[in-house]
Design an enzyme around this catalytic site. Structure first.
Site, PDB file in Angstrom:
ATOM      1  N   CYS A   1      43.550  10.102  81.003  1.00  0.00           N
ATOM      2  CA  CYS A   1      44.273  11.379  81.055  1.00  0.00           C
ATOM      3  C   CYS A   1      43.311  12.550  81.220  1.00  0.00           C
ATOM      4  CB  CYS A   1      45.112  11.560  79.795  1.00  0.00           C
ATOM      5  SG  CYS A   1      46.409  10.311  79.579  1.00  0.00           S
TER       6      CYS A   1
ATOM      7  N   CYS B   1      52.938   5.832  89.531  1.00  0.00           N
ATOM      8  CA  CYS B   1      51.849   5.261  88.748  1.00  0.00           C
ATOM      9  C   CYS B   1      52.004   5.528  87.253  1.00  0.00           C
ATOM     10  CB  CYS B   1      50.510   5.837  89.213  1.00  0.00           C
ATOM     11  SG  CYS B   1      50.133   5.503  90.938  1.00  0.00           S
TER      12      CYS B   1
END
Length: 282
Positions: free
Chosen positions: A107, A36
């Protein structure tokens, strides 16, 4: 530069804290996949009885924001009790770093989920979301479930599919999950005021002027942002309605290129002042 990283993000990216694996760790959380484009392994040493996190280290595969967010997470949680650490939100991580570009907020979400997974591992539990009966995968490309999307929407006041993609990566590749993301947004976000009536059509633009604006935007705005994550972009063709590009470097092999293409299109449309189709060729 489109993605304006703070000095603190740069510091934690170039000189990350607590990299590696904790010796004698009794809590391990792993999130994501290198397929990913982002993966994070978090190891903790938690004091028995008090549940104080004595040490925390990470290993990550991802962009500069992923490294910086993981470094920040370990700094924030050391010395806290596990329950106190679990109260840290992805926005807390972003604030600790003096902000993250919206396109990189996923993130910080990944860091929080790694901590949740480590906590479950320490307690001998399976890492599952609450209301498991309602849990299902929405984005097959990045294995993002509905509860991750719902939590991101509620905690960060998201209102668009593009924002959901920035915070969770859902919808960033094949985009087959976009209708379900839209459905979740419609359920959770109060109906907005009616859209304003569209203004007059933009004035005509010569092809020379169009190409000049595109080249300037690519050079001054888009390419610097892509270079930050070791990527690039080549302009292949320009027509009255379409712009054809090819991603280079890491962007060329990234599974999230669909999200990056949306970013490029949004920047070019803003610079040109009119709807524009940006098409990628491999």
């Amino acid at each position: 530069m489109a993605w304006d990283y703070s000095e603190k993000v740069k510091q934690h990216y170039l000189h990350p804290k607590n990299v590696g694996v904790v010796e004698g760790a009794n809590a391990v959380g792993e999130i994501g996949s290198m397929v990913c484009g982002d993966a994070l392994k978090l190891t903790l040493k938690i004091q028995e009885g008090t549940d104080i996190i004595e040490d925390a280290k990470f290993q990550t595969y991802g962009c500069g924001s992923a490294i910086a967010s993981s470094s920040a997470l370990t700094e924030l949680i050391k010395g806290r009790t596990l329950d106190d650490a679990l109260k840290i939100t992805n926005q807390d991580l972003a604030d600790f770093l003096d902000g993250l570009p919206e396109e990189k907020m996923h993130c910080s979400v990944m860091g929080r989920e790694a901590l949740q997974a480590a906590a479950a591992n320490y307690r001998g539990e399976a890492f599952v979301h609450e209301e498991e009966s309602e849990y299902h995968t929405v984005c097959q490309c990045f294995s993002v479930n509905n509860l991750t999307i719902e939590n991101a929407i509620r905690e960060n006041h998201l209102t668009t599919v593009e924002q959901v993609t920035h915070y969770t990566k859902a919808g960033g590749a094949c985009r087959n999950c976009v209708p379900e993301i839209e459905s979740i947004l419609q359920r959770l976000v109060p109906a907005s005021a009616p859209a304003a009536t569209a203004g007059e059509a933009p004035p005509p633009m010569s092809m020379f002027r169009r190409i000049k604006i595109i080249e300037e935007t690519l050079e001054n705005d888009i390419r610097p942002a892509l270079h930050t994550d070791s990527g690039g972009l080549e302009l292949l063709d320009v027509s009255e309605t379409e712009i054809t590009v090819r991603f280079l470097g890491r962007c060329g092999s990234c599974a999230q290129s669909g999200s990056t293409l949306d970013f490029v299109q949004a920047r070019l449309e803003k610079a040109l002042g009119r709807p524009t189709i940006v098409r990628e060729v491999k």
